[in-house]
Write an enzyme that holds these catalytic residues in place. Structure first.
Site, PDB file in Angstrom:
ATOM      1  N   THR A 113       0.823  -1.208   0.000  1.00 35.94           N
ATOM      2  CA  THR A 113       0.000   0.000   0.000  1.00 35.94           C
ATOM      3  C   THR A 113       0.861   1.264   0.000  1.00 35.94           C
ATOM      4  O   THR A 113       0.577   2.195  -0.766  1.00 35.94           O
ATOM      5  CB  THR A 113      -0.983  -0.011   1.178  1.00 35.94           C
ATOM      6  OG1 THR A 113      -1.822  -1.167   1.071  1.00 35.94           O
ATOM      7  CG2 THR A 113      -1.844   1.237   1.210  1.00 35.94           C
ATOM      8  N   GLU A 165       1.341   9.858  -5.339  1.00 36.18           N
ATOM      9  CA  GLU A 165       1.989  11.144  -5.045  1.00 36.18           C
ATOM     10  C   GLU A 165       2.891  11.576  -6.185  1.00 36.18           C
ATOM     11  O   GLU A 165       2.944  12.757  -6.543  1.00 36.18           O
ATOM     12  CB  GLU A 165       2.812  11.060  -3.756  1.00 36.18           C
ATOM     13  CG  GLU A 165       1.989  11.138  -2.505  1.00 36.18           C
ATOM     14  CD  GLU A 165       2.827  11.538  -1.318  1.00 36.18           C
ATOM     15  OE1 GLU A 165       3.058  12.763  -1.141  1.00 36.18           O
ATOM     16  OE2 GLU A 165       3.272  10.642  -0.583  1.00 36.18           O
ATOM     17  N   HIS A 200      -7.283   0.725  -0.876  1.00 37.49           N
ATOM     18  CA  HIS A 200      -6.442  -0.241  -1.605  1.00 37.49           C
ATOM     19  C   HIS A 200      -7.248  -1.534  -1.586  1.00 37.49           C
ATOM     20  O   HIS A 200      -7.185  -2.298  -0.626  1.00 37.49           O
ATOM     21  CB  HIS A 200      -5.082  -0.406  -0.940  1.00 37.49           C
ATOM     22  CG  HIS A 200      -4.114  -1.187  -1.775  1.00 37.49           C
ATOM     23  ND1 HIS A 200      -2.806  -1.364  -1.390  1.00 37.49           N
ATOM     24  CD2 HIS A 200      -4.242  -1.835  -2.963  1.00 37.49           C
ATOM     25  CE1 HIS A 200      -2.168  -2.097  -2.311  1.00 37.49           C
ATOM     26  NE2 HIS A 200      -3.039  -2.389  -3.265  1.00 37.49           N
TER      27      HIS A 200
END
Length: 123
Positions: A33, A41, A67
């Site tokens: 994750t 990002e 996720h």
């Protein structure tokens, strides 16, 4: 100038280095994750990088994402970030990660425009 609608897609191949086992976020050989969120990002950073004032960059302030599906070794994962709002130095993004047509996770990300030199001088 940063505007809504700017977008970028980043990709990675799932290797042992980005698995939950290696990153310490789990004990299975699947995409971690934290690696998925780092890819999100990266996509956000690159979506606006060419639209910033000289000497500026962006830094992450917050990220929230699901996720919901795993990715195995060898899979190619893409993350797309799209600017949804820009107010002064604050930029908000919609982010999502996919493996092919399968949605792996989605959420929001907040970044701030900063002057590189000023930011580093405060450390």
């Amino acid at each position: 100038m940063v505007e809504t609608g700017l977008t970028h897609t980043s990709q990675l191949t799932v290797t042992p280095a980005v698995t939950a086992i290696e990153m310490g976020s789990g004990d299975m050989p699947v995409l971690a994750t934290p690696a998925m969120m780092a890819l999100m990002e990266n996509a956000a950073m690159l979506a606006v990088a060419d639209h910033l004032p000289e000497g500026s960059t962006t830094v992450g302030g917050h990220i929230a994402s699901s996720h919901i599906k795993p990715s195995k070794l060898g899979d190619t994962v893409t993350a797309t970030a799209t600017v949804t709002r820009c107010e002064g130095k604050k930029i908000e993004f919609k982010v999502e990660a996919r493996c092919g047509d399968t949605l792996l996770g989605e959420g929001t990300h907040l970044r701030f425009i900063v002057d590189r030199n000023k930011f580093m001088s405060r450390l």
